[in-house]
Scaffold this active site. Sequence first.
Site, PDB file in Angstrom:
ATOM      1  N   CYS A 257      -1.136  -1.529   7.980  1.00 60.61           N
ATOM      2  CA  CYS A 257      -2.117  -1.299   6.932  1.00 60.61           C
ATOM      3  C   CYS A 257      -3.358  -2.160   7.073  1.00 60.61           C
ATOM      4  O   CYS A 257      -4.467  -1.699   6.814  1.00 60.61           O
ATOM      5  CB  CYS A 257      -1.472  -1.493   5.564  1.00 60.61           C
ATOM      6  SG  CYS A 257      -0.774  -3.121   5.336  1.00 60.61           S
TER       7      CYS A 257
ATOM      8  N   HIS B  76       0.904  -5.076   1.158  1.00 64.87           N
ATOM      9  CA  HIS B  76       0.033  -3.986   1.577  1.00 64.87           C
ATOM     10  C   HIS B  76      -1.416  -4.436   1.463  1.00 64.87           C
ATOM     11  O   HIS B  76      -1.733  -5.390   0.748  1.00 64.87           O
ATOM     12  CB  HIS B  76       0.282  -2.767   0.665  1.00 64.87           C
ATOM     13  CG  HIS B  76      -0.327  -1.507   1.176  1.00 64.87           C
ATOM     14  ND1 HIS B  76      -0.131  -1.056   2.454  1.00 64.87           N
ATOM     15  CD2 HIS B  76      -1.120  -0.587   0.570  1.00 64.87           C
ATOM     16  CE1 HIS B  76      -0.782   0.081   2.625  1.00 64.87           C
ATOM     17  NE2 HIS B  76      -1.395   0.393   1.490  1.00 64.87           N
TER      18      HIS B  76
ATOM     19  N   ASP C 168      -7.186   4.215   0.222  1.00 63.82           N
ATOM     20  CA  ASP C 168      -6.120   3.653   1.050  1.00 63.82           C
ATOM     21  C   ASP C 168      -6.044   4.415   2.358  1.00 63.82           C
ATOM     22  O   ASP C 168      -5.421   5.476   2.437  1.00 63.82           O
ATOM     23  CB  ASP C 168      -4.777   3.706   0.325  1.00 63.82           C
ATOM     24  CG  ASP C 168      -3.705   2.965   1.115  1.00 63.82           C
ATOM     25  OD1 ASP C 168      -4.022   2.455   2.218  1.00 63.82           O
ATOM     26  OD2 ASP C 168      -2.560   2.882   0.633  1.00 63.82           O
TER      27      ASP C 168
END
Lengths: 302, 689
Positions: free
Chosen positions: B432, B476, B492
Amino acid sequence: MQKLHDALERVGKVVLGKDEQIRLAVACMLARGHLLIEDLPGMGKTTLAHALSRIFSLDYQRVQFTSDMLPADILGVSVFDPDSRRFELRKGPVFTQLLLADEINRATPKTQSALLEAMEERQVTQDGESRPLPQPFFVVATQNPLDQGGTFPLPESQLDRFLMRISLGYPAPEAEMSLLRAGDLRERALDMSPALTVAELMALMAEVEQVHASEDLLDYLQRLLEHSRGCGWFTAGLSPRAGLGVLRAARAWALLDKRKYVIPEDIQAVLKPVCEHRLQSASGGTAGGAASRLLEAVPVVR
Amino acid sequence: MRVYQVPQHAFLLLVGGALLAAAPHLLLGPPWLRILLPLLLLARVLIQRGRLAMPGRMVRVVLLAGVVLGTLYTHGTVLGPEAGTCLLIAAFGLKTLEMFRLRDAYVLLVLGYFVLATTFLFYQSPLAALYVFVVMVLLTASLVGINRPETGARSRTHLRLASVMLLQALPLMVLLFVLVPRIAPLWALEFQSEGARTGMSDSMAPGEVSRLTESTELAFRVEFEGAVPSPAERYWRGMTYSLFDGRRWSQASPGGLPRPDLVIFPGQGTAPWHEQLQAQHAAMADTDAAPVYRYRVVQEASRRPWLYTLAVPFVRGPARGIGQVRDFRLVKEGDIEQRFAYSVESYPLLTAAVGLPDWERDFNLALPELGNPRSRQLAQRLFDAEGGDVEAYALRVLAHFRQEPFYYTLEPPLLGGNTVDEFLFDTRRGFCEHYASAFAFMMRAAGVPARIVAGYQGGELNPVGNHLRVHQYHAHAWAEIWIDGQGWVEFDPTGAVAPERIERGMDRFLGREMGALQNLLSGAAFSRNPLLARLRNSIDYLQFSWQKWVLGYDESSQMAFLERWLKDVSPLRIGLVLLIGTVAILLPVALWVLLRRRGPPRSPLQREYRALRKQLLRSNIAVSEGLPPRAVSETVARACPAAADAIRAWVSQYEQAAYAEHADAQALQRLRRLRRALRWRLRRSALSG
């Protein structure tokens, strides 16, 4: 009294190193109780019984119990006498003052109960006729704790007829040494001269009943009995008869100590032989160490 | 002087209790302590058995010095919780070698209770509480034991008495726990840091978040009032990173800004942005239609001030020590050193009204002068292709991630100097942080203000307690950009590449990616077996409830609770309720003690016997209750030959009085006189011996 102590001393010369057991056996006799000796063969059970009969100048009979024995073999049998045309009783070995019943657990329950009834009633009833047994009347029974094959173990109700159960055990090293030096002592037991007459013994037995037991002492005994019932260690607690037995034995023990009153030590001394054969551990098996557990748990003085 | 002998029936309880009281610390403490304490206890056992003499003063002084030096060597200090308990336990062990009198045994036991209490400094789980209770029974049983020195006593009866006593005390304990006001500690305990804790840090470089996924540690638990958000909505914001140095994103703000421009703590004034937020909050709270999440977070100690919340958070209830930050987050004043609970309500507000002052715009556009030329070109090209529409451009970049062969992986290849270029054009494999970083870079390169948001995404729902569990492996990073008229909008990019990571949660994703061992650790293996899963959830629920109701019962929740029940909370009222409660608990016990069946009352003679036993106990001569009088006198004569004649005289007098046929009236007085003489003898021998 002095004669009694001479007697103890002389028995001690025949049954070596067992002063405690001899004292207990004599106390048992003084308390008019019957004695059960549980031990292996060859530990001196018979010698002790012999010595006791000789020293108190009592008639002595010995019966070796076997599984094919009948009540008549002990009590006696009525025989028809053709001359007088009447039945006459041939008295069995039970008509004596001291009966040694060897290996009592080998006999069938029927025979056992015939003897035990005689022990309790101190008389024999045959053909509707009661005949009293001689005075005094003691039974010293023996049984072998290990060899249980082909035996009929005494039920609790009948074990209860014996005031005490003792075991002699192996002798101490010194006692055994002198035993080995002296050779077989049983002969000597048979040759012993009496120390007390029967009358003197009966007098002592009457004296036992005069020994004083105070309120405080009875209170201690009562709490011991109560604890045996309430503590849950045993399948059943001690019966009132057991309590009376302890008291009688303790009185005799006090008399042997030349005291006119019972103290807690007397109770403690006789509790194990008087009570342990009447108790069964709640967890199964015999109640070994039951007396010492009871004594530890119950305060002597409230 | 006779050395005090711990009664045999209490000795095992004492040694066992001491060992178990110290055991939790031995697990944590230095190795030398782990060896020393059992050795000291072993020495005490040997002394009790008569195999070893009590050590002399010199030996004890040397041992004490050694213990202090050892503590200094290990901890560098003798102060503070770790060093303090280390020293306490070592001294506790040494005290066993100093039991010369009954008094020393009492000191040892009181120390034992204290050692036991310090367990809670390091362990606070329900299991620890149970353990402490059990060991407390042991210690109390040995306390009972040394107070009944007769030889006939049994350890089992001590244990039973101690258990009954402690169980009787339990309701009283609950009452005191609930009612007695919490007082702030007189001194703050500062724990030595156990090295770096796992968790989010205030900066991020490629590869750092993916390392967190190896940790199965709990980050926090969340309990919702009402609906639980769907997995794709569980974005727990913790920090924003605005400063990029070409490799690392960091949390920073331009120098020289006044503090109220960034963060407002309650009672510390206000600022325009904060007023704006509060006004919007008030407006939203009035309309019931607004989607809102109300929840309570119980966060594990992180040694950082960041709190984790959804969307735009507002503290509920008294917000003591929690500040609101300009980038829609909450922070705690000071680091979270212990488990920390806070209640929040979150609204999906439009944040445009807060505004984007020039300094903030510039700060969120800044890029290093050089580096990543290919990415800058790509950004410019895509931005121009969308005709300068910011939202369309952001979607275009996401589409790029989706359409080109990008892969989401836990083990991305290492990157060199131009991290963004290498990732975007060469490796195309990342976690991520790679995607968030590349996305934010592309935005800034095209002139769109952008920053990274770091926190946790997802959470495992525990159906038993209906609460979420968020672990470190849920860590994250994502991005948000400024769109005029809308404010800060979250994007995202990971969701574009690996939508299942967002929608089904990290747990499933990990289950596929990780090896068997990690699988087991993360609990993924448990979730496959329904029975084990339920068990695990139940244990988790128990722990969470414990944290909420027992550990979380602090000053504020106590006040709230008391206000609900007592209405007006005043010291008088609390005192009254305490008194009534105590009486209500103790009265039945007292009645039972007073009314239970007793034997007949003791006679004067029996009381006299009691008095003698007490006398002997005071002179430290243990006599079993089952011992008959003559045996008592022999025991005393052995223990104290000087008093032999006196005790024999007393016992023979007692025997006459209690058991002989004709007791005389003067016996009791004579007994008392004899007892006084005995006391005098015993005391003199204690002094001279």
